[in-house]
Design an enzyme around this catalytic site. Structure first.
Site, PDB file in Angstrom:
ATOM      1  N   LYS A 200      27.073 -23.903 -24.364  1.00 57.82           N
ATOM      2  CA  LYS A 200      25.650 -23.590 -24.167  1.00 57.82           C
ATOM      3  C   LYS A 200      24.756 -24.544 -24.955  1.00 57.82           C
ATOM      4  O   LYS A 200      23.801 -25.099 -24.423  1.00 57.82           O
ATOM      5  CB  LYS A 200      25.346 -22.136 -24.591  1.00 57.82           C
ATOM      6  CG  LYS A 200      26.154 -21.094 -23.841  1.00 57.82           C
ATOM      7  CD  LYS A 200      25.745 -19.672 -24.212  1.00 57.82           C
ATOM      8  CE  LYS A 200      26.005 -19.293 -25.648  1.00 57.82           C
ATOM      9  NZ  LYS A 200      27.420 -19.200 -26.027  1.00 57.82           N
TER      10      LYS A 200
ATOM     11  N   ARG B  79      22.177 -11.057 -25.803  1.00 53.40           N
ATOM     12  CA  ARG B  79      23.633 -10.951 -25.927  1.00 53.40           C
ATOM     13  C   ARG B  79      24.099  -9.519 -25.675  1.00 53.40           C
ATOM     14  O   ARG B  79      25.303  -9.269 -25.663  1.00 53.40           O
ATOM     15  CB  ARG B  79      24.030 -11.341 -27.347  1.00 53.40           C
ATOM     16  CG  ARG B  79      24.401 -12.825 -27.504  1.00 53.40           C
ATOM     17  CD  ARG B  79      25.495 -12.859 -28.435  1.00 53.40           C
ATOM     18  NE  ARG B  79      26.124 -13.939 -29.083  1.00 53.40           N
ATOM     19  CZ  ARG B  79      25.716 -15.100 -29.507  1.00 53.40           C
ATOM     20  NH1 ARG B  79      24.517 -15.513 -29.288  1.00 53.40           N
ATOM     21  NH2 ARG B  79      26.514 -15.897 -30.146  1.00 53.40           N
TER      22      ARG B  79
ATOM     23  N   ARG C  91      34.788 -28.341 -33.185  1.00 53.89           N
ATOM     24  CA  ARG C  91      33.329 -28.492 -33.188  1.00 53.89           C
ATOM     25  C   ARG C  91      32.802 -28.883 -34.572  1.00 53.89           C
ATOM     26  O   ARG C  91      33.246 -28.368 -35.589  1.00 53.89           O
ATOM     27  CB  ARG C  91      32.689 -27.174 -32.750  1.00 53.89           C
ATOM     28  CG  ARG C  91      31.180 -27.184 -32.868  1.00 53.89           C
ATOM     29  CD  ARG C  91      30.550 -26.187 -31.973  1.00 53.89           C
ATOM     30  NE  ARG C  91      30.648 -24.822 -32.481  1.00 53.89           N
ATOM     31  CZ  ARG C  91      30.060 -23.801 -31.877  1.00 53.89           C
ATOM     32  NH1 ARG C  91      29.381 -23.981 -30.759  1.00 53.89           N
ATOM     33  NH2 ARG C  91      30.173 -22.590 -32.369  1.00 53.89           N
TER      34      ARG C  91
ATOM     35  N   ARG D  93      30.992 -25.202 -38.736  1.00 49.17           N
ATOM     36  CA  ARG D  93      30.270 -23.950 -38.934  1.00 49.17           C
ATOM     37  C   ARG D  93      31.162 -22.927 -39.616  1.00 49.17           C
ATOM     38  O   ARG D  93      32.349 -22.833 -39.321  1.00 49.17           O
ATOM     39  CB  ARG D  93      29.816 -23.403 -37.573  1.00 49.17           C
ATOM     40  CG  ARG D  93      28.406 -23.807 -37.229  1.00 49.17           C
ATOM     41  CD  ARG D  93      28.029 -23.409 -35.857  1.00 49.17           C
ATOM     42  NE  ARG D  93      28.262 -21.997 -35.544  1.00 49.17           N
ATOM     43  CZ  ARG D  93      27.860 -21.422 -34.409  1.00 49.17           C
ATOM     44  NH1 ARG D  93      27.219 -22.138 -33.512  1.00 49.17           N
ATOM     45  NH2 ARG D  93      28.098 -20.160 -34.174  1.00 49.17           N
TER      46      ARG D  93
ATOM     47  N   ARG E  52      34.496 -13.129 -32.526  1.00 41.48           N
ATOM     48  CA  ARG E  52      33.343 -13.483 -31.677  1.00 41.48           C
ATOM     49  C   ARG E  52      33.708 -13.383 -30.198  1.00 41.48           C
ATOM     50  O   ARG E  52      32.899 -12.967 -29.380  1.00 41.48           O
ATOM     51  CB  ARG E  52      32.840 -14.888 -32.037  1.00 41.48           C
ATOM     52  CG  ARG E  52      32.159 -14.912 -33.414  1.00 41.48           C
ATOM     53  CD  ARG E  52      32.045 -16.288 -33.989  1.00 41.48           C
ATOM     54  NE  ARG E  52      31.207 -17.156 -33.190  1.00 41.48           N
ATOM     55  CZ  ARG E  52      31.348 -18.483 -33.142  1.00 41.48           C
ATOM     56  NH1 ARG E  52      32.296 -19.080 -33.822  1.00 41.48           N
ATOM     57  NH2 ARG E  52      30.532 -19.193 -32.422  1.00 41.48           N
TER      58      ARG E  52
HETATM   59  P1  AMP Z   1      25.733 -18.653 -31.879  1.00 40.66           P
HETATM   60  O1  AMP Z   1      25.269 -19.885 -32.589  1.00 40.66           O
HETATM   61  O2  AMP Z   1      24.924 -18.350 -30.645  1.00 40.66           O
HETATM   62  O3  AMP Z   1      27.214 -18.643 -31.620  1.00 40.66           O
HETATM   63  O4  AMP Z   1      25.446 -17.416 -32.871  1.00 40.66           O
HETATM   64  C1  AMP Z   1      26.045 -17.356 -34.146  1.00 40.66           C
HETATM   65  C2  AMP Z   1      25.980 -15.935 -34.671  1.00 40.66           C
HETATM   66  O5  AMP Z   1      24.610 -15.506 -34.796  1.00 40.66           O
HETATM   67  C3  AMP Z   1      26.630 -14.886 -33.778  1.00 40.66           C
HETATM   68  O6  AMP Z   1      28.035 -14.795 -33.971  1.00 40.66           O
HETATM   69  C4  AMP Z   1      25.900 -13.628 -34.234  1.00 40.66           C
HETATM   70  O7  AMP Z   1      26.361 -13.193 -35.488  1.00 40.66           O
HETATM   71  C5  AMP Z   1      24.477 -14.134 -34.435  1.00 40.66           C
HETATM   72  N1  AMP Z   1      23.672 -14.061 -33.190  1.00 40.66           N
HETATM   73  C6  AMP Z   1      23.174 -15.103 -32.461  1.00 40.66           C
HETATM   74  N2  AMP Z   1      22.481 -14.666 -31.408  1.00 40.66           N
HETATM   75  C7  AMP Z   1      22.541 -13.304 -31.446  1.00 40.66           C
HETATM   76  C8  AMP Z   1      22.028 -12.264 -30.620  1.00 40.66           C
HETATM   77  N3  AMP Z   1      21.325 -12.530 -29.501  1.00 40.66           N
HETATM   78  N4  AMP Z   1      22.287 -10.997 -30.970  1.00 40.66           N
HETATM   79  C9  AMP Z   1      22.981 -10.696 -32.087  1.00 40.66           C
HETATM   80  N5  AMP Z   1      23.522 -11.619 -32.901  1.00 40.66           N
HETATM   81  C10 AMP Z   1      23.290 -12.928 -32.599  1.00 40.66           C
END
Ligand code: AMP
Length: 214
Positions: free
Chosen positions: A14, A89, A128, A161, A172
């Site tokens: 994404k 999400r 990554r 990360r 996740r």
């Molecule tokens: P990402 O970079 O999108 O993989 O997000 C990293 C982390 O941020 C996720 O594993 C969640 O802990 C938190 N996070 C990001 N977006 C959301 C969302 N829309 N709702 C809840 N937690 C989120």
């Protein structure tokens, strides 16, 4: 305001596609993960609340991320074209977004589901790397920087990360299957879902997304 939503498992690509779509479509990239990581880095109250959930690979509460996103979108006006990456999400987040967009006279243009097999996303997440300053994404084998561990865009150091370790990745992926997969049905029933094969090079996948958009 109109919004394009990028949906897909962690590691589906994404963020990588979003970086390219910003240039191709002239949209503003809104990454909920980047917003939260920046809040954690700055030590804001929202960041302090989010940090524990993120470390474990859990979703932060809907109310917390909902507040951050609505602060960004409210008052954006008709010229705001956003590409939402990582939000919504959960179904309650999707319902909140729908209310917010409609209240502003805007629309959700499409929801793009990037489809990639689980073994592929696990390999992608393991390799990554992200820029510690500008958050540009790389991969040690499929999208390497010109100089090892140095960002092509700004020259800062690349890092892995904290939530890309194998145990957190497993959490996740489980969270995606449980909380985010129902969104596929939610947007499908609203005739807003576009499925795109997420396998292949970043530019190739981005081309597919652009072609699939209504
Ligand atoms: P990402 O970079 O999108 O993989 O997000 C990293 C982390 O941020 C996720 O594993 C969640 O802990 C938190 N996070 C990001 N977006 C959301 C969302 N829309 N709702 C809840 N937690 C989120």
């Amino acid at each position: 305001m109109d919004a394009i939503i990028l949906l897909g498992a962690p590691g589906a690509g994404k963020g990588t596609a979003a970086e390219r779509l910003v240039k191709r479509l002239g949209v503003r990239h809104v990454s909920s993960g980047d917003l939260l990581r920046s809040a954690v880095k700055q030590g804001t109250p929202a960041g302090q609340e989010a940090e524990g959930y993120m470390k474990q690979g859990k979703l932060v509460p809907d109310e917390l991320i909902g507040r951050i996103i609505s602060d960004l979108l409210i008052g954006g006006g008709p010229d705001l074209h956003v590409l939402l990456d990582g939000f919504p999400r959960t179904v309650p987040q999707a319902a909140m977004l729908e209310r917010l967009v409609l209240a502003q006279g805007g629309q959700i243009r499409a929801t793009v589901l990037l489809e990639v097999a689980e073994n592929v996303v696990v390999a992608r997440l393991a390799g990554r790397r992200v820029c510690s300053a500008c958050a540009t994404g790389f991969h040690v084998t499929t999208l390497p920087p010109k100089v090892t561990d140095v960002c092509d865009a700004c020259g800062a150091a690349l890092v892995q990360r904290a939530d890309d370790n194998p145990a957190t990745v497993r959490n996740r992926l489980a969270v995606f299957a449980q909380d985010t997969a129902p969104l596929i049905e939610w947007y499908g029933s609203r005739k807003l879902l576009v499925r795109v094969n997420g396998l292949g090079g970043a530019d190739e996948v981005t081309d597919r997304i652009v072609q699939a958009l209504p």
